[in-house]
Design an enzyme around this catalytic site. Structure first.
Site, PDB file in Angstrom:
ATOM      1  N   HIS A 141       0.809  -1.235   0.000  1.00 51.92           N
ATOM      2  CA  HIS A 141       0.000   0.000   0.000  1.00 51.92           C
ATOM      3  C   HIS A 141       0.841   1.284   0.000  1.00 51.92           C
ATOM      4  O   HIS A 141       1.960   1.316   0.522  1.00 51.92           O
ATOM      5  CB  HIS A 141      -0.915   0.004   1.227  1.00 51.92           C
ATOM      6  CG  HIS A 141      -0.128   0.016   2.513  1.00 51.92           C
ATOM      7  ND1 HIS A 141       0.243   1.179   3.133  1.00 51.92           N
ATOM      8  CD2 HIS A 141       0.380  -0.996   3.270  1.00 51.92           C
ATOM      9  CE1 HIS A 141       0.930   0.895   4.229  1.00 51.92           C
ATOM     10  NE2 HIS A 141       1.028  -0.424   4.319  1.00 51.92           N
ATOM     11  N   HIS A 150      11.903   0.516 -12.545  1.00 54.87           N
ATOM     12  CA  HIS A 150      11.753  -0.905 -12.882  1.00 54.87           C
ATOM     13  C   HIS A 150      11.875  -1.733 -11.609  1.00 54.87           C
ATOM     14  O   HIS A 150      12.907  -1.706 -10.950  1.00 54.87           O
ATOM     15  CB  HIS A 150      12.841  -1.301 -13.894  1.00 54.87           C
ATOM     16  CG  HIS A 150      12.801  -2.746 -14.313  1.00 54.87           C
ATOM     17  ND1 HIS A 150      13.659  -3.257 -15.258  1.00 54.87           N
ATOM     18  CD2 HIS A 150      12.020  -3.796 -13.937  1.00 54.87           C
ATOM     19  CE1 HIS A 150      13.406  -4.548 -15.435  1.00 54.87           C
ATOM     20  NE2 HIS A 150      12.429  -4.898 -14.645  1.00 54.87           N
TER      21      HIS A 150
HETATM   22  C1  LIG Z   1      24.468  -5.541  -8.758  1.00 54.83           C
HETATM   23  C2  LIG Z   1      24.707  -5.609 -10.254  1.00 54.83           C
HETATM   24  C3  LIG Z   1      24.003  -4.454 -10.964  1.00 54.83           C
HETATM   25  C4  LIG Z   1      26.220  -5.516 -10.443  1.00 54.83           C
HETATM   26  O1  LIG Z   1      26.548  -5.741 -11.770  1.00 54.83           O
HETATM   27  P1  LIG Z   1      28.098  -5.640 -12.215  1.00 54.83           P
HETATM   28  O2  LIG Z   1      28.635  -4.308 -11.858  1.00 54.83           O
HETATM   29  O3  LIG Z   1      28.170  -6.079 -13.637  1.00 54.83           O
HETATM   30  O4  LIG Z   1      28.776  -6.657 -11.218  1.00 54.83           O
HETATM   31  P2  LIG Z   1      29.664  -7.945 -11.523  1.00 54.83           P
HETATM   32  O5  LIG Z   1      28.812  -9.026 -12.152  1.00 54.83           O
HETATM   33  O6  LIG Z   1      30.907  -7.503 -12.242  1.00 54.83           O
HETATM   34  O7  LIG Z   1      30.019  -8.416 -10.063  1.00 54.83           O
HETATM   35  C5  LIG Z   1      30.928  -7.683  -9.243  1.00 54.83           C
HETATM   36  C6  LIG Z   1      30.989  -8.378  -7.889  1.00 54.83           C
HETATM   37  O8  LIG Z   1      29.749  -8.156  -7.191  1.00 54.83           O
HETATM   38  C7  LIG Z   1      29.135  -9.423  -6.890  1.00 54.83           C
HETATM   39  N1  LIG Z   1      27.692  -9.242  -7.117  1.00 54.83           N
HETATM   40  C8  LIG Z   1      27.078  -9.037  -8.296  1.00 54.83           C
HETATM   41  N2  LIG Z   1      25.759  -8.869  -8.114  1.00 54.83           N
HETATM   42  C9  LIG Z   1      25.539  -8.978  -6.795  1.00 54.83           C
HETATM   43  C10 LIG Z   1      24.378  -8.900  -6.013  1.00 54.83           C
HETATM   44  N3  LIG Z   1      23.183  -8.670  -6.570  1.00 54.83           N
HETATM   45  N4  LIG Z   1      24.502  -9.036  -4.686  1.00 54.83           N
HETATM   46  C11 LIG Z   1      25.704  -9.267  -4.111  1.00 54.83           C
HETATM   47  N5  LIG Z   1      26.865  -9.346  -4.808  1.00 54.83           N
HETATM   48  C12 LIG Z   1      26.773  -9.207  -6.140  1.00 54.83           C
HETATM   49  C13 LIG Z   1      29.749 -10.416  -7.850  1.00 54.83           C
HETATM   50  O9  LIG Z   1      29.712 -11.715  -7.327  1.00 54.83           O
HETATM   51  C14 LIG Z   1      31.157  -9.872  -7.957  1.00 54.83           C
HETATM   52  O10 LIG Z   1      31.859 -10.258  -6.813  1.00 54.83           O
HETATM   53  P3  LIG Z   1      33.443 -10.630  -6.896  1.00 54.83           P
HETATM   54  O11 LIG Z   1      34.126  -9.363  -7.354  1.00 54.83           O
HETATM   55  O12 LIG Z   1      33.789 -11.029  -5.491  1.00 54.83           O
HETATM   56  O13 LIG Z   1      33.547 -11.742  -7.893  1.00 54.83           O
HETATM   57  C15 LIG Z   1      24.159  -6.937 -10.867  1.00 54.83           C
HETATM   58  O14 LIG Z   1      24.954  -8.042 -10.498  1.00 54.83           O
HETATM   59  C16 LIG Z   1      22.734  -7.212 -10.478  1.00 54.83           C
HETATM   60  O15 LIG Z   1      22.393  -7.686  -9.389  1.00 54.83           O
HETATM   61  N6  LIG Z   1      21.837  -6.917 -11.437  1.00 54.83           N
HETATM   62  C17 LIG Z   1      20.436  -7.176 -11.331  1.00 54.83           C
HETATM   63  C18 LIG Z   1      19.976  -7.780 -12.652  1.00 54.83           C
HETATM   64  C19 LIG Z   1      18.508  -8.106 -12.610  1.00 54.83           C
HETATM   65  O16 LIG Z   1      17.930  -8.464 -11.602  1.00 54.83           O
HETATM   66  N7  LIG Z   1      17.875  -7.976 -13.749  1.00 54.83           N
HETATM   67  C20 LIG Z   1      16.459  -8.225 -13.893  1.00 54.83           C
HETATM   68  C21 LIG Z   1      16.120  -8.088 -15.357  1.00 54.83           C
HETATM   69  S1  LIG Z   1      14.433  -8.405 -15.663  1.00 54.83           S
END
Ligand SMILES: CC(C)(COP(=O)(O)OP(=O)(O)OC[C@H]1O[C@@H](n2cnc3c(N)ncnc32)[C@H](O)[C@@H]1OP(=O)(O)O)[C@@H](O)C(=O)NCCC(=O)NCCS
Length: 215
Positions: A141, A150
């Site tokens: 709510h 998004h």
């Molecule tokens: C948080 C986020 C934006 C970071 O993306 P990024 O900058 O490309 O990050 P990377 O994949 O390079 O990961 C960097 C580090 O963060 C960690 N990490 C990535 N996403 C994480 C998350 N959600 N929570 C905790 N740690 C995360 C990775 O394991 C990595 O750790 P390491 O350096 O120890 O190996 C992305 O991982 C994420 O969660 N995106 C959401 C995507 C989503 O839900 N999309 C829905 C589409 S409908």
């Protein structure tokens, strides 16, 4: 001239995976989809809908009598820019609301909004133009969702949460009651927002901690 098009159908900008889910939501709610324009104009079909060109084609489609538009682009800023462009061209921005979504009669929903299957939106919440409330997300709510934000699949907002324009919650992220999430801020998948987050940051983890500026 190109193929015969359904004049009452919706034109979709974007031909990727998000567009597929949007097309199925539109069809499930009784709407038809006429054509797709995509940055990659290679002629093809997406779920049976022809890709007729890139967005330079929009004016011709408008001239042929198509008037409904949906922007099926995941990038929040680009979706907002293209939505404004479509509106300026005289298109109306339709909503893609899956019939399995449960939306309170006291909620208000903007234009060009995607509300996917299994979503719940509760009393007095407001969803801004061009927002995406993705599959199975929960908005309790009195929440306020800014334009072009998004909510990722299976994410959840407790009551009275505010999301700024273009903010993004990744899949499975959640926010406790009353917090605000700043404009252009990203919360990584699975994060829990337990304190207000300022504009333009990336936050991850439980509880979500700021890891830097948004990329
Ligand atoms: C948080 C986020 C934006 C970071 O993306 P990024 O900058 O490309 O990050 P990377 O994949 O390079 O990961 C960097 C580090 O963060 C960690 N990490 C990535 N996403 C994480 C998350 N959600 N929570 C905790 N740690 C995360 C990775 O394991 C990595 O750790 P390491 O350096 O120890 O190996 C992305 O991982 C994420 O969660 N995106 C959401 C995507 C989503 O839900 N999309 C829905 C589409 S409908």
């Amino acid at each position: 001239m190109g193929p015969t098009l359904d004049i009452g159908g919706v034109v979709i900008i974007g031909g990727g995976g998000h567009a597929k889910v949007v097309i199925e939501s539109l069809r499930a709610s009784g709407q038809t989809v006429a054509a797709i324009v995509d940055a990659d104009p290679t002629p093809r079909a997406v779920l049976g809908v022809p890709v007729v060109g890139d967005d330079a084609k929009l004016a011709e489609l408008k001239g042929r009598g198509l008037s409904k538009l949906f922007v099926a682009i995941g990038d929040n800023r680009l979706r907002q820019v293209l939505g404004r462009k479509g509106r300026d061209m005289g298109f109306s921005l339709v909503n893609a609301i899956h019939p399995s979504a449960v939306i309170s009669p006291t909620a208000t929903i903007g234009e060009g909004v995607a509300i996917m299957a299994g979503v719940a939106i509760n009393a007095d919440s407001r969803v801004g133009d061009l927002a995406i409330v993705n599959t199975g997300a929960v908005v309790d709510h009195d929440c306020v969702l800014g334009a072009a934000c998004h909510l990722g699949p299976a994410s959840a907002l407790a009551g009275t949460v505010t999301m700024g324009e273009r903010a993004f919650l990744g899949v499975g992220a959640r926010a406790i009651p009353g917090v605000s999430i700043g404009t252009d801020t990203i919360v990584g998948a699975g994060g829990v927002v337990a304190r207000d987050l300022p504009d333009g940051v990336l936050a991850i983890g439980v509880p979500a901690k700021i890891k830097g500026d948004r990329r």
